[in-house]
Design a protein around this motif. Structure first.
Motif, PDB file in Angstrom:
ATOM      1  N   GLN A  80      41.107 115.998 161.583  1.00 46.14           N
ATOM      2  CA  GLN A  80      41.494 114.790 160.863  1.00 46.14           C
ATOM      3  C   GLN A  80      40.365 113.767 160.839  1.00 46.14           C
ATOM      4  O   GLN A  80      39.659 113.612 161.826  1.00 46.14           O
ATOM      5  N   LEU A  82      41.167 110.682 159.746  1.00 40.59           N
ATOM      6  CA  LEU A  82      41.979 109.493 159.525  1.00 40.59           C
ATOM      7  C   LEU A  82      41.607 108.398 160.533  1.00 40.59           C
ATOM      8  O   LEU A  82      41.379 108.681 161.698  1.00 40.59           O
ATOM      9  N   ASP A  84      43.022 104.473 161.757  1.00 37.53           N
ATOM     10  CA  ASP A  84      44.198 103.622 161.579  1.00 37.53           C
ATOM     11  C   ASP A  84      43.984 102.247 162.191  1.00 37.53           C
ATOM     12  O   ASP A  84      42.861 101.885 162.564  1.00 37.53           O
ATOM     13  N   GLU A  85      45.077 101.499 162.331  1.00 39.48           N
ATOM     14  CA  GLU A  85      44.961 100.100 162.791  1.00 39.48           C
ATOM     15  C   GLU A  85      44.379 100.000 164.195  1.00 39.48           C
ATOM     16  O   GLU A  85      43.668  99.051 164.506  1.00 39.48           O
ATOM     17  N   ARG A  86      44.679 100.982 165.056  1.00 37.27           N
ATOM     18  CA  ARG A  86      44.144 100.944 166.427  1.00 37.27           C
ATOM     19  C   ARG A  86      42.620 101.095 166.399  1.00 37.27           C
ATOM     20  O   ARG A  86      41.904 100.396 167.118  1.00 37.27           O
TER      21      ARG A  86
ATOM     22  N   LYS B  24      52.680 114.566 166.677  1.00 45.22           N
ATOM     23  CA  LYS B  24      51.932 114.799 165.433  1.00 45.22           C
ATOM     24  C   LYS B  24      52.837 114.536 164.222  1.00 45.22           C
ATOM     25  O   LYS B  24      52.391 113.914 163.247  1.00 45.22           O
ATOM     26  N   ASP B  28      52.186 111.698 161.437  1.00 48.17           N
ATOM     27  CA  ASP B  28      52.095 111.977 160.001  1.00 48.17           C
ATOM     28  C   ASP B  28      53.046 111.087 159.202  1.00 48.17           C
ATOM     29  O   ASP B  28      52.703 110.587 158.132  1.00 48.17           O
ATOM     30  N   LYS B  31      51.676 107.641 159.204  1.00 48.36           N
ATOM     31  CA  LYS B  31      50.303 107.621 158.659  1.00 48.36           C
ATOM     32  C   LYS B  31      49.296 107.000 159.634  1.00 48.36           C
ATOM     33  O   LYS B  31      48.489 106.127 159.284  1.00 48.36           O
ATOM     34  N   VAL B  32      49.377 107.440 160.893  1.00 51.19           N
ATOM     35  CA  VAL B  32      48.390 107.043 161.899  1.00 51.19           C
ATOM     36  C   VAL B  32      47.946 108.308 162.634  1.00 51.19           C
ATOM     37  O   VAL B  32      48.473 109.393 162.390  1.00 51.19           O
ATOM     38  N   THR B  33      46.986 108.165 163.554  1.00 55.60           N
ATOM     39  CA  THR B  33      46.541 109.337 164.309  1.00 55.60           C
ATOM     40  C   THR B  33      47.523 109.623 165.455  1.00 55.60           C
ATOM     41  O   THR B  33      48.263 108.732 165.887  1.00 55.60           O
ATOM     42  N   GLN B  35      46.698 110.082 168.432  1.00 57.50           N
ATOM     43  CA  GLN B  35      46.246 109.299 169.590  1.00 57.50           C
ATOM     44  C   GLN B  35      46.911 107.913 169.608  1.00 57.50           C
ATOM     45  O   GLN B  35      47.207 107.382 170.677  1.00 57.50           O
ATOM     46  N   THR B  36      47.129 107.365 168.420  1.00 63.47           N
ATOM     47  CA  THR B  36      47.786 106.047 168.354  1.00 63.47           C
ATOM     48  C   THR B  36      49.243 106.155 168.806  1.00 63.47           C
ATOM     49  O   THR B  36      49.738 105.307 169.544  1.00 63.47           O
ATOM     50  N   PRO B  47      51.750  98.082 168.643  1.00 62.52           N
ATOM     51  CA  PRO B  47      51.465  98.235 167.212  1.00 62.52           C
ATOM     52  C   PRO B  47      51.677  96.942 166.446  1.00 62.52           C
ATOM     53  O   PRO B  47      52.368  96.035 166.927  1.00 62.52           O
ATOM     54  N   LEU B  51      53.368  98.731 161.411  1.00 61.43           N
ATOM     55  CA  LEU B  51      53.451 100.077 161.991  1.00 61.43           C
ATOM     56  C   LEU B  51      54.747 100.248 162.783  1.00 61.43           C
ATOM     57  O   LEU B  51      55.368 101.318 162.757  1.00 61.43           O
TER      58      LEU B  51
END
Lengths: 149, 73
Positions: A80, A82, A84-86, B24, B28, B31-33, B35-36, B47, B51
């Protein structure tokens, strides 16, 4: 590991390699007296331009290699990319650290000039404050990824 | 000084109740990873409101059933 975290590791490694070379080359040039002549600033500027180009190429190569190694190690078929906000929060935090170090370096260079140091010395100080700033930013980002935020 | 997370959540339990939805899958949907999601679930990252709403919507629950605010005292 997110793609931004991977890229931060690459950036850290790339700047460590480039700046180690830069220090080694500078010591060599000062030893040989290359930076003592009237065209010292021109030689220095050419070297910095060359280093910037080398850093871009090195970062691209390391990014590709690192992503290949990561994909093999984790078995991810489509890694990936991608962010994001983090990632953006950590990016801003890293930029804060970078800016702070750069500001101190800039002020240090101005003070050095005011105290009678040569412009070459001030430029070297500026260059390394940029390099240290980038390093500090990467370290803050990696610490944020490791310890949360 | 704060002694622990101010915003906690029930994401782990909600994932379990949603048929063991994986991190995961949730990532999806929001729409973040992944890890987040891991960081949020472990209360290591708070968040944004946007989010938080996306995550709550992924479970079909109102926000206050997913995230909880604790006074930091």
């Amino acid at each position: 590991m997110s793609s931004d975290e991977r890229n931060t590791y690459v950036s850290l490694l790339s700047s460590l390699l480039i700046n180690a070379y830069m220090i080694w080359h500078l010591v060599d040039m000062f030893g040989a007296g290359t930076l003592s002549g009237p065209d010292a600033l021109q030689i220095w500027a050419r070297m910095v331009l060359w280093v910037i180009c080398a850093a871009i190429v090195l970062t691209i190569v390391l990014t590709i290699l690192f992503n290949i190694v990561f994909a093999i190690a984790t078995g991810e078929k489509s890694p990936q990319f991608l962010s994001d906000e983090r990632d953006r929060v950590f990016e801003v935090r890293g930029m804060g650290a970078t800016t702070l170090v750069m500001i101190f370096g800039f002020i240090g260079a101005i003070v050095a000039l005011a105290l009678g140091q040569t412009p070459l010395f001030a430029f070297i100080q500026l260059y390394f404050s940029l390099a240290l700033g980038s390093l500090a930013g990467d370290l803050v980002k990696l610490a944020s990824y490791r310890h949360g935020g | 000084m704060s002694k622990g997370p101010v915003i906690s959540n029930d994401i782990r339990r909600l994932r379990f109740e949603a048929g063991e939805m994986t991190q995961k899958d949730l990532a999806d949907k929001a729409k973040v990873t992944r890890q987040t999601i891991i960081a949020i679930e472990a209360a290591k990252y708070s968040p944004t409101l946007e989010l938080a709403f996306k995550i709550a919507r992924a479970f079909g629950r109102p926000l206050e059933e997913v995230f909880f605010y604790k006074d930091p005292d």
